[in-house]
Design an enzyme around this catalytic site. Structure first.
Site, mmCIF file in Angstrom:
data_model
loop_
_atom_site.group_PDB
_atom_site.id
_atom_site.type_symbol
_atom_site.label_atom_id
_atom_site.label_comp_id
_atom_site.label_asym_id
_atom_site.label_seq_id
_atom_site.Cartn_x
_atom_site.Cartn_y
_atom_site.Cartn_z
ATOM 1 N N SER A 242 0.429 -1.260 -0.174
ATOM 2 C CA SER A 242 -0.428 0.288 -0.007
ATOM 3 C C SER A 242 0.976 1.314 -0.042
ATOM 4 O O SER A 242 1.486 1.454 -1.635
ATOM 5 C CB SER A 242 -0.729 -0.300 0.827
ATOM 6 N N ASP B 152 -10.073 -5.718 -3.571
ATOM 7 C CA ASP B 152 -9.677 -4.564 -2.610
ATOM 8 C C ASP B 152 -10.019 -3.433 -2.827
ATOM 9 O O ASP B 152 -10.981 -2.598 -4.023
ATOM 10 C CB ASP B 152 -7.492 -4.316 -2.988
ATOM 11 N N HIS C 70 -7.135 -5.849 0.365
ATOM 12 C CA HIS C 70 -6.244 -4.837 0.600
ATOM 13 C C HIS C 70 -5.521 -6.327 1.716
ATOM 14 O O HIS C 70 -4.194 -5.288 2.503
ATOM 15 C CB HIS C 70 -6.680 -4.034 1.105
#
Length: 293
Positions: free
Chosen positions: A156, A234, A271
């Site tokens: 991320s 995600d 995610h």
């Protein structure tokens, strides 16, 4: 100037190696105390220094998320004889007004840059902390790591950090880079716009030169070694925070083929660290190709 003293906080045997938490007084972070975790495989010694992977975690995380808790990196790294360094995601306790107001800015959200806004520039220098300070401090402590063999990966915000630090390094510090669900076109997404407007005097325009992976790959003429995975389920991908397709298009337009830049969409994954742990071994083995060459 002597290197700062490394204080050992804890140590645990894992996959025959040792995972140790250290803290020290960080000059890059304005004299604040900084923590990091370091996994050293059992084959490391003064006569056999091992290569190292640097793992950069995402928003709200600490040095613990990828290492002690959920990453599933230590087993594959141990089997390959690779150390892993897990830095924190921001300075802690700077006491700057507003740094704890939001989860996606300030504490836990350093974005792996060097701040130029005077309000943040004394402390928010995670780029220098990761790329320069931590290797110097660890080497000075006599820990048997071969800093000429480094690669970098992250998740991320940390995926953004890994890609941008790899692509912007003037002396090719890292041999390869990979990312899970990275913020891949940071100047075009809300997280990046917020971070750069706050940390950088020149805002988003300043960020394009050094802190946007898509901008950097579009200008990259040298061969690269990059792997990216993201999940189609995600929510941050769906919200336009990650933009991996922009990164892939810029890479192809710049002449980087599938062997140099591989971006994989993984059906149904989100995610979370469930996603990361599923593909953790893939990423460690990808880097091993270059770290052990």
């Amino acid at each position: 100037m002597s290197a700062p003293f490394l204080e050992k906080i804890s140590s645990n045997k894992s996959f025959e190696g040792e995972l140790t938490k250290y803290k020290f007084k960080s000059a890059a972070l304005g004299g604040l105390s900084a923590n990091f975790n370091l996994f050293v495989p059992t084959n490391a010694s003064n006569s056999n220094k091992v290569p190292v992977l640097v793992y950069l975690a995402g928003l709200t995380c600490t040095e613990d998320n990828g290492s002690a808790q959920k990453g599933s990196f230590l087993g594959p790294a141990s089997s390959q004889g690779i150390a892993i360094l897990f830095p924190d995601t921001s300075p802690r306790g700077a006491g700057i007004e507003g740094e704890d107001a939001d989860w996606d800015f300030g504490t836990g959200a350093g974005f792996y840059l060097n701040a130029t806004n005077p309000k943040f520039s004394a402390h928010y220098n995670m780029y220098t902390h990761v790329a320069l300070e931590l290797p110097q401090v660890i080497e000075a402590a006599g820990i048997p790591i071969d800093w000429k063999r480094q690669s970098i990966f992250g998740h991320s915000m940390g995926g953004h950090g890994a890609l941008t630090m790899y692509l912007s390094s003037p002396h090719k510090q890292y041999r390869s880079a990979s990312a899970f669900s990275p913020v891949a076109n940071s100047t075009k997404c809300p997280w990046g716009e917020k971070a750069f407007t706050g940390y950088l005097q020149g805002g988003v325009e300043e960020a394009k030169e050094k802190y946007d992976a898509t901008e950097l790959i579009s200008k990259s003429k040298e061969p690269v070694h990059i792997l990216v995975d993201f999940g189609t389920a995600d929510n941050f991908y769906k919200q336009g925070q990650l933009l991996p397709e922009n990164f892939l298009k810029a890479a192809r337009d710049a002449g980087h083929d599938e062997f140099q830049v591989r971006v994989r969409s993984q059906e149904g994954y989100d995610h979370s660290y469930y996603f990361i742990s599923t593909f953790a071994s893939d990423h460690v083995h990808f880097h091993a190709n270059f770290l052990k060459a």
